[in-house]
Design an enzyme around this catalytic site. Sequence first.
Site, PDB file in Angstrom:
ATOM      1  N   GLU A 147     -25.933  95.845  10.035  1.00 20.90           N
ATOM      2  CA  GLU A 147     -25.772  94.803  11.059  1.00 20.90           C
ATOM      3  C   GLU A 147     -27.088  94.536  11.790  1.00 20.90           C
ATOM      4  O   GLU A 147     -27.416  93.399  12.116  1.00 20.90           O
ATOM      5  CB  GLU A 147     -24.688  95.200  12.065  1.00 20.90           C
ATOM      6  CG  GLU A 147     -23.299  95.347  11.473  1.00 20.90           C
ATOM      7  CD  GLU A 147     -22.826  94.140  10.690  1.00 20.90           C
ATOM      8  OE1 GLU A 147     -23.209  92.998  11.041  1.00 20.90           O
ATOM      9  OE2 GLU A 147     -22.085  94.334   9.701  1.00 20.90           O
ATOM     10  N   HIS A 201     -27.331  88.157   4.045  1.00 21.67           N
ATOM     11  CA  HIS A 201     -26.856  89.035   2.983  1.00 21.67           C
ATOM     12  C   HIS A 201     -27.709  88.930   1.730  1.00 21.67           C
ATOM     13  O   HIS A 201     -28.256  87.875   1.413  1.00 21.67           O
ATOM     14  CB  HIS A 201     -25.396  88.726   2.641  1.00 21.67           C
ATOM     15  CG  HIS A 201     -24.447  89.316   3.623  1.00 21.67           C
ATOM     16  ND1 HIS A 201     -23.204  88.788   3.873  1.00 21.67           N
ATOM     17  CD2 HIS A 201     -24.577  90.381   4.446  1.00 21.67           C
ATOM     18  CE1 HIS A 201     -22.601  89.521   4.788  1.00 21.67           C
ATOM     19  NE2 HIS A 201     -23.422  90.486   5.164  1.00 21.67           N
TER      20      HIS A 201
END
Lengths: 82, 377
Positions: B120, B129
């Site tokens: 995170e 991502h």
Amino acid sequence: YPLHGAVRQDHSTMDLAQQYLEKYYNFRKNEKQFYKRKDSSSVVKKIQEMQKFLGLEITGELDSNTVELMHKPRCGVPDVGG
Amino acid sequence: FSTFPGSPKWRKNHISYRIVNYTLDLPKESVDSAIERALKVWEEVTPLTFSRISEGEADIMISFAVGEHGDFYPFDGVGQSLAHAYPPGPGFYGDAHFDDDEKWSLGPSGTNLFLVAAHELGHSLGLFHSNNKESLMYPVYRFSTSQANIRLSQDDIEGIQSLYGARPSSDATVVPVPSISPKPETPVKCDPALSFDAVTMLRGEFLFFKDRHFWRRTQWNPEPEFHLISAFWPSLPSGLDAAYEANNKDRVLIFKGSQFWAVRGNEVQAGYPKGIHTLGFPPTVKKIDAAVFEKEKKKTYFFVGDKYWRFDETRQLMDKGFPRLITDDFPGIEPQVDAVLHAFGFFYFFRGSSQFEFDPNARTVTHTLKSNSWLLC
């Protein structure tokens, strides 16, 4: 929704796939249930997009590998940029 | 790897963070430690530094929440979405939220907070991502003791360095970048040439470290287990110099270069690494070759080159009159040892593929063995 010979999917898998694609792949919400859609091309495209991103074999189908991966915990940030 | 649309990044290198609240699954200090270690993962490969504030608005606000929690991304109970974070920017941007319906842990069971936090915080710094399955920024959670997937991959490093550049090489405290590619050779336990980097006990078990791996021999199972160091202590480096268990404090100290870490079980303690000179070594000592704790005397012996120091664990001070020559007090032991173990009243000195059993009462070497004799070879 045609399954192209894949294992018959139950409604819970379809629900999961619909929610997964909506949540992480900006799949357009539709009033119709995912598994009752007549036009499946956009669904297949989205599944392919997900499979490509997650490094799965790109079949466009909810095969066992794809469903298994969708069940795994993950980061909540969508995989496609908004 | 990829970055968020527009490649948002922090326009400064010093970033503040604040832990707004805590999960009840873990002690507060464990959460603090996991977050600190997760930030260090990124700090080690970039010019970025992080400081924690306890009140007010930080660049990265870290919180635990369930269900709807004030943004447009409600959490979903146990499983599925574990956490999410926002790319760099003002206000809620940069913040990281953790789903407190998960069972947060520090190990392989439940959801490993360090692993998720490192991912995170990658978002908080501007990484999106990755579709590289080996990367930390791959969106699907995996914690496997057989994989090095909790270390930064080359993909992660290239991603974050595309935003912030590399850590200045002039920094003397730089820690070698943990990378999974290219993969170093996996050691073989019965290789006759096998040597160890470090050996220690941990809560009655014997641990033998080699490169990125270690063997774990328990009393209950004579067949040693083989693990990645990163699977148990994700923030520790590989290629250790020395390790010893101060079992009167239930902690193992791990040494590499001029730094050392303290671990309790599979948890690396907050506030580490520290410099070895805080233990009382002179500046001329750059690294420790081996260390061993003698629990009866509560003394730790540190071996450096042809000398050794003795550290009083009760007073937390080096004993006077040291260093002394190894050969003066451990006759038969050659200088420069790789590792030392104290067990069954003997010292076991490891050097290359050889091992010397030393009787401290008789002041003599009683057996010469292969280093890997402990691994049933």
